[in-house]
Design an enzyme around this catalytic site. Structure first.
Site, short mmCIF file in Angstrom:
data_model
loop_
_atom_site.label_atom_id
_atom_site.label_comp_id
_atom_site.label_asym_id
_atom_site.label_seq_id
_atom_site.Cartn_x
_atom_site.Cartn_y
_atom_site.Cartn_z
N ARG A 224 0.88 -0.97 -0.68
CA ARG A 224 0.08 0.10 0.09
C ARG A 224 0.86 1.02 0.12
O ARG A 224 0.46 2.11 -1.00
CB ARG A 224 -0.97 0.18 0.86
CG ARG A 224 -2.36 -0.76 0.49
CD ARG A 224 -3.26 -0.45 2.31
NE ARG A 224 -2.75 -1.37 3.26
CZ ARG A 224 -3.28 -2.18 4.00
NH1 ARG A 224 -3.83 -3.03 2.85
NH2 ARG A 224 -2.45 -2.54 4.81
N ASP A 262 -16.25 -2.50 -5.77
CA ASP A 262 -15.85 -3.99 -4.74
C ASP A 262 -17.32 -4.55 -5.15
O ASP A 262 -18.66 -3.83 -4.57
CB ASP A 262 -15.43 -3.58 -3.42
CG ASP A 262 -15.36 -4.82 -2.91
OD1 ASP A 262 -13.98 -5.42 -2.31
OD2 ASP A 262 -16.13 -6.03 -2.60
N CYS A 359 -3.28 -13.88 -4.08
CA CYS A 359 -2.77 -15.24 -2.57
C CYS A 359 -3.20 -16.19 -2.74
O CYS A 359 -3.44 -16.57 -1.36
CB CYS A 359 -3.55 -13.83 -1.66
SG CYS A 359 -5.18 -14.02 -1.84
N1 SAH Z 1 -7.20 -4.73 -1.65
C1 SAH Z 1 -8.07 -4.85 -0.32
C2 SAH Z 1 -8.07 -6.39 0.02
C3 SAH Z 1 -9.27 -7.43 -1.13
S1 SAH Z 1 -9.79 -8.24 -0.76
C4 SAH Z 1 -6.46 -4.34 0.55
O1 SAH Z 1 -5.99 -3.96 0.68
O2 SAH Z 1 -7.39 -4.09 1.67
C5 SAH Z 1 -10.75 -9.27 -1.62
C6 SAH Z 1 -11.89 -7.95 -2.23
O3 SAH Z 1 -12.93 -8.32 -3.08
C7 SAH Z 1 -13.05 -8.63 -0.77
O4 SAH Z 1 -13.79 -7.08 -0.68
C8 SAH Z 1 -14.13 -9.07 -2.07
O5 SAH Z 1 -15.99 -8.37 -0.98
C9 SAH Z 1 -14.51 -8.66 -2.88
N2 SAH Z 1 -14.40 -9.60 -4.23
C10 SAH Z 1 -14.66 -10.85 -4.34
N3 SAH Z 1 -15.75 -10.76 -5.53
C11 SAH Z 1 -15.29 -9.82 -6.18
C12 SAH Z 1 -15.60 -9.36 -7.49
N4 SAH Z 1 -15.98 -10.63 -8.00
N5 SAH Z 1 -16.09 -8.27 -7.86
C13 SAH Z 1 -15.43 -7.29 -7.40
N6 SAH Z 1 -15.53 -7.73 -6.08
C14 SAH Z 1 -15.25 -8.60 -5.32
#
Ligand code: SAH
Length: 415
Positions: A224, A262, A359
């Site tokens: 980040r 999201d 991940c």
């Molecule tokens: N980048 C974030 C963590 C991402 S976790 C950070 O640093 O805090 C993954 C996220 O993807 C979750 O919030 C989940 O709600 C979202 N997600 C899962 N499938 C998705 C989709 N098909 N389209 C949009 N968001 C999705």
């Protein structure tokens, strides 16, 4: 002491100090151990290999606590291991002091009050995750052995950190494989359900009771910060933004605009709260709110829509959830990664950056790089890897446990 005797030839991974024993490796169980109880692991010739926690319901039938035959597994054992994990983080904090010297990296300060204190197998404590969020600890007991020692571990955590509040988030899916029911709620003291953390000069609201994992993606902290420095003057698309970790850093780093996407409305609401929180905190830029927008939707569909509309960005972040938790889902996951990365390459302007992550335990760094290469090829773009990213130092990878290296990231420049 109850004991598990291995089949001939199945002691090899334990001799390399890998902590897992799979069910197929076990020849005999003696002494009728309870779930989570401590057992000795013996070779087919009866030699001591390790002392471990017994997981009768899991394919991972035992997880080694220690390879030292003279070390008992008791409260003192956990005191030593927990203290050693905390000490390792102290060293890391001191190291970070030397980082924040240039104005460009002003937000890489050491004064975060939030970090992972115990990273399970990688800290010699299989199945135990402990994250510190300001003055509250959030704990996950993810295997029968960690569960067995739950009360001892909780008391030791208070003793060794000097904190008073522990919240339990033992609701990860892996508990099912251990035959353990989910458990969520206060474990010690009176922890708040939602709290504010400091991440350098930035602040975030974290919902430790309902958020993903223990509430926040601590493993992305360094990335980040890096992103903040890369985002300056760029039009940013933050896909899978969750509660806005990357979004807030990009805005604080001087992005021209950030669009956060999201599929979870709750995560997006907290993302907007986090943008607002930092707008009021940061003197420069005076407002983060103006260049920020958010969209509730499915990234797979949205990227296609943007492609059809001819929309372009200067920096795209792809940080999707685990598509392949295990090797069995690798092929399907690879298609998913390729799909979103291919579309992202198309949406990038020339000179734009793709910051892309996986991940998934089932996809290693080499395979991830191949997937990204084939996405670029099929998108018809030329791109270079300019940086490799991984998890932060508070998520170490024990050399005897390579599975601990799960977060892979690439920064690609579209030529
Ligand atoms: N980048 C974030 C963590 C991402 S976790 C950070 O640093 O805090 C993954 C996220 O993807 C979750 O919030 C989940 O709600 C979202 N997600 C899962 N499938 C998705 C989709 N098909 N389209 C949009 N968001 C999705």
């Amino acid at each position: 002491m109850p004991a598990l005797t291995l089949k001939p030839g199945r002691e090899k991974s334990l001799l390399r100090r890998h902590p897992w024993v799979f069910s197929g490796a076990i020849d005999r169980v003696d002494g009728n151990p309870a779930p989570g109880a401590t057992v000795d692991l013996l070779s087919s010739k009866g030699e001591f290999l390790a002392r471990a926690a017994y997981s009768p319901h899991s394919q991972i039938r035992a997880r080694a606590w220690t390879f030292d035959p003279s070390e008992p597994v008791d409260a003192d054992f956990f005191r030593r291991r927990i203290a050693s994990a905390i000490r390792a983080r102290d060293t890391w904090h001191l190291t970070r002091d030397t980082w924040h010297l240039t104005p460009d990296t002003w937000h890489l300060t050491p004064d975060t009050d939030t970090l992972r204190l115990i990273h399970a197998e990688s800290d010699g404590l299989p199945g135990l995750i402990v994250d510190r969020y300001a003055d509250t600890l959030v704990v996950q007991f993810l295997a029968a052995g960690a569960e067995f020692w739950r009360e001892t571990i909780a008391d030791l955590l208070l003793e060794l950190t000097g904190l008073q509040n522990i919240y339990e988030r033992s609701d990860a899916d892996v508990r099912e494989l251990e035959g353990l029911p989910p458990r969520v709620g206060p474990l010690r003291g009176t922890p708040p359900e939602k709290l504010q953390i400091a991440d350098g000069r930035l602040r975030f609201w974290v919902d430790i009771a309902h958020g993903h994992k223990t509430g926040f993606y601590l493993d992305q902290r360094d990335n980040r910060c890096r992103l903040g420095a890369l985002a300056r003057e760029r039009e940013v698309l933050d896909c899978f933004c969750y509660t806005g970790g990357f979004t807030v850093h990009a805005l604080a780093g001087g992005a021209k605009s950030v669009l956060s996407v999201d599929s979870s409305a709750d995560a997006l609401a907290l993302c907007r709260e986090n943008v607002a929180l930092n707008s009021s905190l940061l003197p420069q830029p005076s407002s983060l709110i103006t260049p920020h927008s958010s969209l509730n939707g499915d990234v797979f569909q949205l990227l296609r829509k943007f492609r059809d509309q001819g929309r372009q960005f200067d920096l795209i972040i792809l940080d999707p959830p685990k598509f392949a938790p295990t090797a069995a889902q690798t092929e399907k996951a690879a298609r998913g990664y390729k799909d979103i990365n291919l579309l992202a390459f198309k949406l990038l302007r020339s000179g734009g950056l793709l910051v892309t992550f996986s991940c998934s335990g089932g996809i290693d760094a080499a395979l991830f790089q191949k997937i990204i290469a084939s996405a670029a090829l099929d998108a018809g773009v030329e791109a270079q890897i300019v940086e490799h990213l991984s998890q932060g130092a508070d998520h170490p990878v024990a050399l005897n446990f390579p599975e601990g290296a799960y977060l892979k990231g690439l920064v690609c420049l579209k030529v």
